[in-house]
Design an enzyme around this catalytic site. Structure first.
Site, PDB file in Angstrom:
ATOM      1  N   THR A  15     -16.139  51.527  43.749  1.00  0.00           N
ATOM      2  CA  THR A  15     -17.347  50.987  43.109  1.00  0.00           C
ATOM      3  C   THR A  15     -18.489  50.573  44.528  1.00  0.00           C
ATOM      4  O   THR A  15     -19.655  50.915  44.521  1.00  0.00           O
ATOM      5  CB  THR A  15     -17.015  49.579  42.943  1.00  0.00           C
ATOM      6  OG1 THR A  15     -16.755  49.930  41.617  1.00  0.00           O
ATOM      7  CG2 THR A  15     -18.004  49.053  42.655  1.00  0.00           C
ATOM      8  N   THR A  95     -11.520  49.706  44.008  1.00  0.00           N
ATOM      9  CA  THR A  95     -10.379  48.653  44.102  1.00  0.00           C
ATOM     10  C   THR A  95      -9.362  47.888  42.693  1.00  0.00           C
ATOM     11  O   THR A  95      -8.519  47.764  42.832  1.00  0.00           O
ATOM     12  CB  THR A  95     -10.839  46.879  43.440  1.00  0.00           C
ATOM     13  OG1 THR A  95     -11.930  46.926  41.940  1.00  0.00           O
ATOM     14  CG2 THR A  95     -12.798  46.808  44.319  1.00  0.00           C
ATOM     15  N   LYS A 168      -5.077  42.752  42.611  1.00  0.00           N
ATOM     16  CA  LYS A 168      -6.180  42.419  41.952  1.00  0.00           C
ATOM     17  C   LYS A 168      -6.389  41.118  40.894  1.00  0.00           C
ATOM     18  O   LYS A 168      -5.459  42.077  39.530  1.00  0.00           O
ATOM     19  CB  LYS A 168      -7.177  44.387  41.388  1.00  0.00           C
ATOM     20  CG  LYS A 168      -8.217  43.802  40.490  1.00  0.00           C
ATOM     21  CD  LYS A 168      -8.988  45.254  39.646  1.00  0.00           C
ATOM     22  CE  LYS A 168     -10.492  44.842  40.084  1.00  0.00           C
ATOM     23  NZ  LYS A 168     -11.298  46.252  39.831  1.00  0.00           N
ATOM     24  N   GLU A 291      23.958  37.842  39.094  1.00  0.00           N
ATOM     25  CA  GLU A 291      25.277  38.628  39.647  1.00  0.00           C
ATOM     26  C   GLU A 291      25.576  39.913  38.139  1.00  0.00           C
ATOM     27  O   GLU A 291      25.868  40.619  38.553  1.00  0.00           O
ATOM     28  CB  GLU A 291      26.880  38.257  39.552  1.00  0.00           C
ATOM     29  CG  GLU A 291      27.062  38.257  41.333  1.00  0.00           C
ATOM     30  CD  GLU A 291      27.865  37.652  41.431  1.00  0.00           C
ATOM     31  OE1 GLU A 291      27.914  36.259  42.157  1.00  0.00           O
ATOM     32  OE2 GLU A 291      28.912  37.969  41.194  1.00  0.00           O
TER      33      GLU A 291
HETATM   34  C1  SIN Z   1     -13.103  52.217  41.263  1.00  0.00           C
HETATM   35  O1  SIN Z   1     -11.269  51.651  41.264  1.00  0.00           O
HETATM   36  O2  SIN Z   1     -12.893  53.292  42.040  1.00  0.00           O
HETATM   37  C2  SIN Z   1     -13.658  51.398  40.479  1.00  0.00           C
HETATM   38  C3  SIN Z   1     -13.665  49.849  40.211  1.00  0.00           C
HETATM   39  C4  SIN Z   1     -13.841  49.461  41.625  1.00  0.00           C
HETATM   40  O3  SIN Z   1     -14.130  49.690  42.391  1.00  0.00           O
HETATM   41  O4  SIN Z   1     -14.146  48.367  41.751  1.00  0.00           O
END
Ligand code: SIN
Length: 331
Positions: A15, A95, A168, A291
């Site tokens: 993103t 992310t 996340k 255990e």
């Molecule tokens: C991705 O993970 O490429 C899309 C979502 C993001 O980067 O927040």
């Protein structure tokens, strides 16, 4: 005048490099559109912070990240870290799987130099896009000698988190990355870095637990089985084994609780030499097993690693050994 540090930026997409038709769009956009040069150019004054170089490894939405790209990335990061004219490395990344890539690099790249992963929750075209500040703060951390030897770091939204603990936790908010129950290793306020803790990575594993991946073209197959009411009664475990899984991670409902209907099958799986790691879907805490679970059933506790990170450690462990006791020790 103080000499500027040299920071190398490796862009992979996400993103942070995303583009939308509308400046209000924070969901309807295409990830992985801007190039590394465009990302650097989007941060005013970045060249005053450090001497910059950049490379584009790929430009993808991180849901499509592949283990084969991880192998290339680790090689590129290590090559950059070996350069005398590079003091720190920043990796821009989507992310969604950023924490996994960060942990893979933590376990494979041998260097003391700062390695920082960053991303953004809003595309580059959005009003108040968070990417430029995240890049600025990441370059700042990567350029700072105080970040040396702390392991791979995730810098987002003014916080510095360690790889073992960061995850996340929110699909929309800018403060999407947190270390539940532990807090960040540091914060960045008004252009200054404040370290709060050495982090688990710094204390336990930074530059200690490392795997050599030089001759690997792929990682051993490990599958995650998710625990829930009405969950797997053996179908998914058997399918994973038939598909050649060399290890399993069970994302249990609580502290490693495995339903009775699955216990015998998982016990047989472990006894057959396919390690079974028990993690938790809870998102916090440390999985500690009784255990009966470890000795009688032969299961391995994931400790503080969430299922997706336990999978990575198990994959890398399997490149070295099939011995369950040895793998348990690595966890
Ligand atoms: C991705 O993970 O490429 C899309 C979502 C993001 O980067 O927040």
């Amino acid at each position: 005048m103080e000499q500027k540090a040299n920071v190398h930026i490796i862009a992979t997409g996400g993103t942070i490099a995303g583009r939308a038709d509308s400046t209000a769009a924070t969901v309807s956009y295409k990830a992985g559109e801007l190039t590394v040069g465009q990302l650097i150019a989007s941060v005013p004054g970045l060249d005053k912070l450090a001497n910059l170089s950049g490379e584009q490894l790929c430009n993808i939405d991180s849901k499509d990240m592949q283990e084969t790209i991880w192998l290339q990335l680790a090689e590129r990061v290590e090559a950059a870290a070996e350069r005398k004219d590079v003091d720190g490395i920043v990796i821009t990344h989507g992310t969604d799987t950023l924490e996994e890539t960060a942990y893979f690099l933590q376990l494979t790249v041998k260097t003391d130099k700062p390695i920082v992963l960053t991303g953004a929750m809003r595309p580059a075209t959005a009003i108040s896009a968070d990417g430029p500040m995240n890049i600025w703060q990441s370059v700042q951390v990567a350029a700072d000698p105080s970040a040396t030897g702390r392991g791979v770091l995730v810098v987002m939204n003014g916080q510095i988190n360690g790889t073992e603990t960061v995850t996340k936790v929110n699909v929309n908010a800018l403060e999407a990355f947190q270390s539940p129950g532990r807090g960040p290793m540091g914060v960045i306020v008004d252009g200054k870095i404040f370290w709060q803790s050495q982090g688990i990575a710094g204390v336990l594993t930074a530059n200690k637990l490392k795997f050599t991946i030089k001759n690997l073209t792929q990682l051993p197959k490990v599958r995650i089985i998710y625990g829930y009411v009405g969950g797997d009664d053996g179908l998914f475990v058997k399918a994973a084994l038939q598909d050649g899984a060399r290890g399993l991670v069970y994302a249990a409902c609580g502290n490693g609780s495995v339903p009775e209907k699955l216990t015998d099958l998982l016990k047989e799986t472990a006894a057959s030499g396919v390690p079974v790691v028990i993690a938790t879907r809870c998102g916090g805490g440390i999985v500690v097993l009784s255990e009966i679970m470890t000795v009688t059933n032969g299961f391995i506790a994931s400790g503080l690693l969430n299922p997706q990170k336990a999978k990575i450690l198990l994959q890398l462990a399997l490149t070295q050994t099939n011995n369950i006791k040895e793998i348990q020790r690595l966890f």
